[in-house]
Design an enzyme around this catalytic site. Sequence first.
Site, PDB file in Angstrom:
ATOM      1  N   GLY A 278      29.764 -19.592 -57.976  1.00 32.73           N
ATOM      2  CA  GLY A 278      29.549 -18.285 -57.355  1.00 32.73           C
ATOM      3  C   GLY A 278      30.529 -17.877 -56.289  1.00 32.73           C
ATOM      4  O   GLY A 278      30.385 -16.809 -55.693  1.00 32.73           O
ATOM      5  N   GLU A 320      29.836 -25.836 -59.366  1.00 32.00           N
ATOM      6  CA  GLU A 320      30.163 -25.304 -60.694  1.00 32.00           C
ATOM      7  C   GLU A 320      30.989 -24.022 -60.612  1.00 32.00           C
ATOM      8  O   GLU A 320      30.532 -22.967 -61.054  1.00 32.00           O
ATOM      9  CB  GLU A 320      28.859 -25.013 -61.442  1.00 32.00           C
ATOM     10  N   PRO A 321      32.185 -24.089 -60.059  1.00 34.56           N
ATOM     11  CA  PRO A 321      32.977 -22.861 -59.969  1.00 34.56           C
ATOM     12  C   PRO A 321      33.508 -22.437 -61.332  1.00 34.56           C
ATOM     13  O   PRO A 321      33.971 -23.277 -62.110  1.00 34.56           O
ATOM     14  CB  PRO A 321      34.143 -23.266 -59.055  1.00 34.56           C
ATOM     15  N   GLY A 322      33.416 -21.177 -61.646  1.00 34.30           N
ATOM     16  CA  GLY A 322      34.023 -20.650 -62.873  1.00 34.30           C
ATOM     17  C   GLY A 322      35.101 -19.662 -62.469  1.00 34.30           C
ATOM     18  O   GLY A 322      36.305 -19.938 -62.539  1.00 34.30           O
ATOM     19  N   ARG A 323      34.632 -18.516 -61.959  1.00 29.24           N
ATOM     20  CA  ARG A 323      35.536 -17.440 -61.561  1.00 29.24           C
ATOM     21  C   ARG A 323      36.630 -17.906 -60.591  1.00 29.24           C
ATOM     22  O   ARG A 323      37.792 -17.516 -60.728  1.00 29.24           O
ATOM     23  CB  ARG A 323      34.707 -16.350 -60.882  1.00 29.24           C
ATOM     24  N   ARG A 360      33.354  -5.329 -66.899  1.00 31.98           N
ATOM     25  CA  ARG A 360      32.851  -5.553 -65.546  1.00 31.98           C
ATOM     26  C   ARG A 360      32.804  -4.288 -64.688  1.00 31.98           C
ATOM     27  O   ARG A 360      31.932  -4.127 -63.850  1.00 31.98           O
ATOM     28  CB  ARG A 360      33.674  -6.639 -64.846  1.00 31.98           C
ATOM     29  N   TYR A 364      29.154  -3.703 -63.498  1.00 30.12           N
ATOM     30  CA  TYR A 364      28.867  -4.095 -62.112  1.00 30.12           C
ATOM     31  C   TYR A 364      29.534  -3.183 -61.090  1.00 30.12           C
ATOM     32  O   TYR A 364      29.565  -3.513 -59.908  1.00 30.12           O
ATOM     33  CB  TYR A 364      29.376  -5.518 -61.826  1.00 30.12           C
ATOM     34  N   CYS A 391      34.848   5.555 -77.108  1.00 27.01           N
ATOM     35  CA  CYS A 391      34.172   6.848 -77.115  1.00 27.01           C
ATOM     36  C   CYS A 391      33.022   6.825 -76.129  1.00 27.01           C
ATOM     37  O   CYS A 391      31.849   6.781 -76.527  1.00 27.01           O
ATOM     38  CB  CYS A 391      33.683   7.162 -78.515  1.00 27.01           C
ATOM     39  N   GLU A 392      33.357   6.787 -74.871  1.00 26.61           N
ATOM     40  CA  GLU A 392      32.340   6.699 -73.842  1.00 26.61           C
ATOM     41  C   GLU A 392      32.995   7.031 -72.507  1.00 26.61           C
ATOM     42  O   GLU A 392      34.021   6.445 -72.167  1.00 26.61           O
ATOM     43  CB  GLU A 392      31.795   5.259 -73.839  1.00 26.61           C
TER      44      GLU A 392
HETATM   45  N1  LLP Z   1      26.602 -22.189 -62.482  1.00 26.87           N
HETATM   46  C1  LLP Z   1      25.611 -21.443 -62.998  1.00 26.87           C
HETATM   47  C2  LLP Z   1      24.313 -22.063 -63.220  1.00 26.87           C
HETATM   48  C3  LLP Z   1      25.829 -20.104 -63.320  1.00 26.87           C
HETATM   49  O1  LLP Z   1      24.832 -19.387 -63.814  1.00 26.87           O
HETATM   50  C4  LLP Z   1      27.097 -19.533 -63.085  1.00 26.87           C
HETATM   51  C5  LLP Z   1      27.354 -18.136 -63.420  1.00 26.87           C
HETATM   52  C6  LLP Z   1      28.106 -20.342 -62.572  1.00 26.87           C
HETATM   53  C7  LLP Z   1      27.836 -21.673 -62.273  1.00 26.87           C
HETATM   54  C8  LLP Z   1      29.500 -19.848 -62.345  1.00 26.87           C
HETATM   55  O2  LLP Z   1      29.587 -18.810 -61.442  1.00 26.87           O
HETATM   56  P1  LLP Z   1      31.029 -18.318 -60.920  1.00 26.87           P
HETATM   57  O3  LLP Z   1      31.598 -19.409 -60.067  1.00 26.87           O
HETATM   58  O4  LLP Z   1      31.878 -18.054 -62.098  1.00 26.87           O
HETATM   59  O5  LLP Z   1      30.717 -17.064 -60.168  1.00 26.87           O
HETATM   60  N2  LLP Z   1      29.334 -11.902 -65.716  1.00 26.87           N
HETATM   61  C9  LLP Z   1      29.253 -11.890 -64.264  1.00 26.87           C
HETATM   62  C10 LLP Z   1      29.028 -13.254 -63.707  1.00 26.87           C
HETATM   63  C11 LLP Z   1      27.809 -13.924 -64.259  1.00 26.87           C
HETATM   64  C12 LLP Z   1      27.703 -15.326 -63.769  1.00 26.87           C
HETATM   65  C13 LLP Z   1      26.657 -16.082 -64.474  1.00 26.87           C
HETATM   66  N3  LLP Z   1      26.505 -17.410 -64.008  1.00 26.87           N
HETATM   67  C14 LLP Z   1      30.528 -11.261 -63.713  1.00 26.87           C
HETATM   68  O6  LLP Z   1      31.360 -10.856 -64.479  1.00 26.87           O
HETATM   69  O7  LLP Z   1      30.677 -11.149 -62.509  1.00 26.87           O
END
Ligand code: LLP
Length: 463
Positions: A278, A320-323, A360, A364, A391-392
């Site tokens: 997050g 758990e970093p993704g973004r 996004r 959002y 088309c939106e």
């Molecule tokens: N761990 C869990 C349990 C999660 O549900 C998520 C994201 C992450 C880790 C990774 O979060 P991050 O570090 O990437 O923020 N589609 C949305 C984001 C949805 C995130 C869902 N869960 C967007 O585009 O902002």
Amino acid sequence: MSRSAHPAGPRHADVLPEGHYSAPAADLNELDPKVWAQTVGRDADGVVTVGGVDVKTLAEQHGTPAYVLDEDDFRERARAWRTAFGHDADVFYAGKAFLSRAVVRWLHEEGLNLDVCSGGELATALSAGMPADRIAFHGNNKSVSEITRAIDAGVGRIVLDSFQEIVRVAHIAQSLGKRQRVQIRITVGVEAHTHEFIATAHEDQKFGIPLAGGQAAEAVRRALQLDGLEVIGIHSHIGSQIFDMSGFEVAAHRVVGLLKDIRDEHGVELPEIDLGGGLGIAYTSDDDPREPHEIAKALTEIVTRECDSAKLRTPRISVEPGRAIVGPTAFTLYEVGTIKPLDGLRTYVSVDGGMSDNIRTALYDAEYSVALVSRTSDAEPMLARVVGKHCESGDIVVKDAFLPGDLAPGDLIAVPATGAYCRSMASNYNHVLRPPVVAVKDGESRVIVRRETEEDLLRLDVG
Ligand code: LLP
């Protein structure tokens, strides 16, 4: 998120419309390193390059739109998280942000673990050789077949999300003759300061088991009794695109409080806690994200302090970093098509993609930056809205941004920080084909996810 708005010198408007935009940068040709991948720059002709490859060459070789991903930047960010947390913690990259087999291999090589949340993500991870014991399996509604595959493959942990799932996973594990390592996901009741759709720790939502009313404690009680489960810890994910560490602080405090209650009731000290992902990134120059070492230090200190005061052994932490790993490493390269100036308002700049490659903004209200990348320009800035070809009318990629007033069809523009949740949330809306992901490194580009073709579309349509 809103900003003051008194920019100078727009081409098509004497009075600027309401919007979320800052004054144009003094020099629109400059690329703010905060929002662009690390190896991005301009060559002597003013053409933007990344990983030693210029965008005109990329467009010629791979077409547009395309997601262009800087491999060195990805690896460095992954390594920075790994190093920041050290050997007493684990970093699980959240595959939902963007997953491909190349990415899985890079993560494996850089010593990260992987969080998956569907059978498809699990299949991708396993097929690229991620050891199963380094995979965590998430989700609020995992199917029986997904759970069976995960346990059978030997995933390192399943994160249990409901009372029903506690029983379901225990039963499946037992029937396979296994004892599955699990964490229990709880909601700690924190209101994360982010968009409502990506906040996940308040109680009124679908994820996790509420701490409130003793429900989380009851979940642990039940799980500890089941032979098919080895309860290794508690999980909390408070939301996404968060800059303020105070939410994590409250979450850690409450998770440790539960660990203490578990110790007091069951005489068991659970060995792990996971504080989720997050962490926010910079989409525009106004965003100021924290560095991984600051985050690691803050989280470790909070957990250690809370455990010391509860007289608990400090558990192994995972995140758990993704973004924060993949987001900044890629930009979307588009070709400019129709340009439509609306007097007194703004100029609509259409590109050859749109909400199908970046949902996004529509979903959002996300803010992005944009730059002319196939050349430089000294023309006056114009207030632009970058829109797609769907088309939106909500098909907006960048809501308010300044681009040079001499922008013309055929120019290439790029939207930075699209590595996370763009390709992974891409759609086929209007039967527009999903763009490729092109990795660049040391002067070479290679396709890691190919462009969708009309044959792909027609193959699914079995008539
Ligand atoms: N761990 C869990 C349990 C999660 O549900 C998520 C994201 C992450 C880790 C990774 O979060 P991050 O570090 O990437 O923020 N589609 C949305 C984001 C949805 C995130 C869902 N869960 C967007 O585009 O902002």
